[in-house]
Design a protein around this motif. Structure first.
Motif, short mmCIF file in Angstrom:
data_model
loop_
_atom_site.label_atom_id
_atom_site.label_comp_id
_atom_site.label_asym_id
_atom_site.label_seq_id
_atom_site.Cartn_x
_atom_site.Cartn_y
_atom_site.Cartn_z
N LYS A 50 -25.22 6.58 5.83
CA LYS A 50 -25.29 7.98 5.43
C LYS A 50 -26.47 8.65 6.12
CE LYS A 50 -25.28 10.85 1.25
NZ LYS A 50 -25.34 10.82 -0.24
N GLN A 51 -26.22 9.80 6.71
CA GLN A 51 -27.26 10.54 7.40
C GLN A 51 -27.44 11.90 6.75
OE1 GLN A 51 -26.08 10.54 11.56
NE2 GLN A 51 -27.38 8.76 11.96
N ASN A 52 -28.68 12.27 6.56
CA ASN A 52 -29.01 13.57 5.99
C ASN A 52 -29.38 14.53 7.11
OD1 ASN A 52 -28.74 12.47 3.38
ND2 ASN A 52 -30.85 11.75 3.42
N LYS A 65 -33.61 9.23 9.14
CA LYS A 65 -32.84 9.99 8.18
C LYS A 65 -31.57 9.27 7.72
CE LYS A 65 -34.42 14.50 9.82
NZ LYS A 65 -34.01 15.84 10.29
N SER A 66 -31.28 8.11 8.31
CA SER A 66 -30.07 7.39 7.92
C SER A 66 -30.42 6.30 6.94
CB SER A 66 -29.39 6.78 9.16
OG SER A 66 -30.22 5.81 9.74
N GLY A 71 -25.95 19.11 5.92
CA GLY A 71 -25.54 18.29 4.79
C GLY A 71 -25.42 16.82 5.18
N ASN A 72 -24.84 16.05 4.32
CA ASN A 72 -24.70 14.62 4.56
C ASN A 72 -23.51 14.32 5.45
OD1 ASN A 72 -26.88 14.21 2.82
ND2 ASN A 72 -25.55 14.03 1.04
N SER A 73 -23.68 13.35 6.31
CA SER A 73 -22.59 12.89 7.18
C SER A 73 -22.64 11.37 7.23
CB SER A 73 -22.72 13.48 8.59
OG SER A 73 -23.94 13.09 9.18
N THR A 125 -25.19 2.84 2.80
CA THR A 125 -24.54 3.36 1.60
C THR A 125 -24.58 2.33 0.48
OG1 THR A 125 -22.40 2.55 2.33
CG2 THR A 125 -23.00 4.78 2.98
#
Length: 282
Positions: A227-229, A129-130, A233-235, A133
């Motif tokens: 970026k992880q979903n 999921k990452s 939400g996104n983190s 960026t």
């Protein structure tokens, strides 16, 4: 006075063929009589190839220098160098000339300017999921210019990194990343920094806007932002970037570098402080 004798058909036939024969002879000898060019001199071909090679070399070195001037210490993507080479050498895709020209540029920077054109690589993102960026777009290879002046001379005559607040922030972040298993969440990062008196929304008296400073470290590839979903939400998470790893690797890595900082500053942490540091890393 006797009139001239009339020209008969036979006499005309004797004159006419002479021109025709001459014309046919010249026509037949035309192509074979044209001068041929001498075969090319191998030295000339080698000179032309060398001129083309030097032109491509100048284009690559010019791009690296201009980028260093416009954005100091920001690595140049390999794709940008390839585009410059292909723009001047259309057959570049059919050969391995890109690697050859970049290798020549690295050699020329070292010999002529005393600079190291270092290649940096970003490890591919594992499936999940990452994702990396947009700051790391442009391929997995990058190049950055560094001085070949020895570190001790650089500190004495050029610049002392220990006096750079941005470098201090980077070392703290790399330590936190190391303690958190080589990956630090954005939430944890700001929590640790707040304990050191660095607030996310405030202007630091030496660093200025800390958020902007961290973005600059990401841009310079000292940090990697992923970026992880998630369900909430996104983190974002942060990892040590190739620029930081490459610079600190000759110094023994982040652990050895931090230990040397303590030694150089003659700061010996107490047993309680060392235990607190150990507990933090656990």
């Amino acid at each position: 006075m006797a009139s001239p004798a009339p020209v008969g058909r036979g006499s005309r036939n004797k004159r006419a063929p002479s021109k025709g024969r001459a014309r046919n002879k010249s026509q037949g000898a035309g192509p074979s009589a044209a001068p041929r060019l001498a075969p090319p001199d191998p030295a000339d071909l080698q000179y032309a190839a060398q001129q083309e090679q030097e032109k491509l070399l100048r284009e690559v070195m010019r791009l690296m220098l201009f980028r260093q001037k416009a954005q100091p210490d920001v690595p140049v993507p390999r794709n940008d160098l390839t585009k410059v080479i292909l723009a001047s050498y259309k057959d570049g895709k059919k050969s391995n000339i890109g690697n050859a020209i970049i290798a020549l540029a690295q050699e020329s920077f070292a010999k002529v300017m005393g600079m190291d054109m270092r290649e940096l690589r970003i490890a591919p993102v594992s499936k999940g999921k990452s994702r990396i960026t947009d700051n790391d777009a442009g391929g997995s290879k990058f190049y950055v210019l560094r001085s070949l002046v020895p570190t001790n001379w650089k500190r004495k005559f050029v610049t002392d990194e220990s006096q750079n607040p941005s470098w201090h922030l980077l070392i703290i972040l790399l330590m936190l990343i190391k303690c958190q298993g080589d990956k630090l969440s954005e939430e944890d990062m700001w929590q640790y920094l707040s304990e050191l008196g660095v607030q996310q929304r405030e202007v630091h008296f030496k660093l200025g806007k800390v958020e902007d400073e961290i973005k600059t470290l990401v841009q310079k590839k000292y940090l990697i932002q992923r970026k992880q979903n998630g369900a909430d939400g996104n983190s974002f998470t942060y990892e040590a970037g190739p620029n930081a790893t490459d610079e600190l690797e000759p110094k023994g890595g982040i652990d050895a570098y931090v230990d040397r900082l303590f030694t150089d500053s003659l700061v010996q942490p107490s047993a309680d402080h060392a235990q607190d540091m150990e507990m933090t890393c656990i």
